[in-house]
Design an enzyme around this catalytic site. Structure first.
Site, short mmCIF file in Angstrom:
data_model
loop_
_atom_site.label_atom_id
_atom_site.label_comp_id
_atom_site.label_asym_id
_atom_site.label_seq_id
_atom_site.Cartn_x
_atom_site.Cartn_y
_atom_site.Cartn_z
CB THR A 165 -0.90 -0.01 1.27
OG1 THR A 165 -1.89 -1.00 1.12
CG2 THR A 165 -1.59 1.30 1.54
NE ARG A 193 -8.66 -7.98 0.63
CZ ARG A 193 -7.75 -7.08 1.00
NH1 ARG A 193 -7.44 -6.08 0.19
NH2 ARG A 193 -7.16 -7.16 2.16
N GLY A 195 -10.29 -4.23 1.12
CA GLY A 195 -9.55 -4.26 2.38
C GLY A 195 -9.87 -3.05 3.25
N GLY A 218 -5.48 -6.21 5.42
CA GLY A 218 -6.61 -5.35 5.71
C GLY A 218 -7.70 -6.00 6.54
#
Ligand code: ASP
Length: 299
Positions: A165, A193, A195, A218
């Protein structure tokens, strides 16, 4: 806007998915340069929210991190991105989740904050919003994305929640705070998905006293409450900044996850903590020179 007080603080991260033994010197050089750029912006009077958006855009487009250009496809073959931004001065916030093929997902989050009544847009609706607002689209998704340093084909293929990230937190010279976070998420993720990164209060938080950007698996940050848990411990429970951060990170660990976070406070304090192998990170303030590291211990 509050009066200028000439004090600023900035921290940025390139993710807590750093692996021991990997060479992140190019990444650290990039973080150093961005931190210098951020310092110049803040010194010149940029607002915290403009500075964090600008820095996250540079992180996203570099291909050096698991965000923007450095992201990989989900199980449906599409690259799905999450990003969020929060302006502590107004408590305005915006985020996009599972948005596809945007060059700068953080600017889509900013546009949601500034130009829509919503805080969060996801999937097709987020893409339609980005189109309507003229945000930069990836022209050729088949050739745009690259694997960042430290990421291998195995990470992308194996569903072991390898992740990365980018994020930035800042205190500006007007006394205001902001935070921004953007991610390609975890490798091998199922389509759809989402997070912690686009969830305001989990991956990103900023208010009048503190700004926070998280990175890590996450699912665990969502289950501990993430950034707002830290903010509340700091503001309401009397924890020091580091105590508040470690309390949440220790909770993440106790559930089986790992990661890290960066924070700045209205007094200018900066803290960067992680319990994974490493976290690519850099900081600067009106009182401290630029510092950059990936593996230096933080506890
Ligand atoms: N928090 C991100 C996610 O779970 C990944 C990371 O920060 O490394 O999508």
């Amino acid at each position: 806007m509050a009066d200028k007080h000439n004090k600023f603080s900035l921290a940025i991260h390139g993710g807590a998915g750093a692996k021991l033994g990997e060479d992140y010197s190019i990444v650290e050089q990039h973080l150093k340069q961005l931190t210098e750029d951020g310092k110049a912006l803040l010194k010149a009077g940029s607002t915290a929210v403009d500075a964090v958006e600008h820095l996250v855009r540079q992180l996203e487009v570099s291909g050096l991190y698991v965000a923007g250009k450095g992201s990989a496809a989900a199980s449906n073959g599409c690259v799905e991105l999450d990003a969020s931004i929060m302006d502590g001065a107004t408590r305005n916030a915006g985020s996009v989740a599972a948005v596809r093929d945007l060059v700068y997902p953080i600017s889509a989050a900013r546009a949601v904050m500034d130009k829509s009544p919503s805080v969060m847009l996801a999937g097709e609706g987020a893409n339609a919003f980005a189109n309507d607002h003229g945000l930069d689209l990836v022209a050729n998704p088949d050739s745009y994305y690259v694997m960042p340093p430290g990421v291998s084909e195995d990470d992308v293929a194996v569903k072991e929640m390898q992740h990365g990230t980018v994020g930035a937190v800042a205190l500006d010279v007007h006394g205001n705070l902001a935070a921004a976070t953007s991610t390609g998420g975890v490798f091998g993720k199922p389509a759809g998905r989402v997070g912690d990164t686009p969830i305001i209060g989990v991956g990103t938080w900023a208010d009048e006293e503190i700004a926070i950007s998280c990175t890590g698996t996450g699912e665990y940050f969502i289950r501990t409450g993430g950034a707002l848990t830290v903010a509340n411990r700091f503001k309401l429970a009397g924890d020091t900044l580091e105590q508040a951060m470690w309390s949440m990170l220790d909770d993440v660990k106790s559930l089986g996850g790992d990661g890290g976070l960066i924070a700045v406070t209205k007094s200018g304090e900066i803290a960067m903590t992680y319990n994974s192998d490493g976290m690519k990170r850099a900081s600067v303030s009106s009182e401290q020179p630029v510092s950059v590291t990936t593996f230096a211990p933080c506890r």
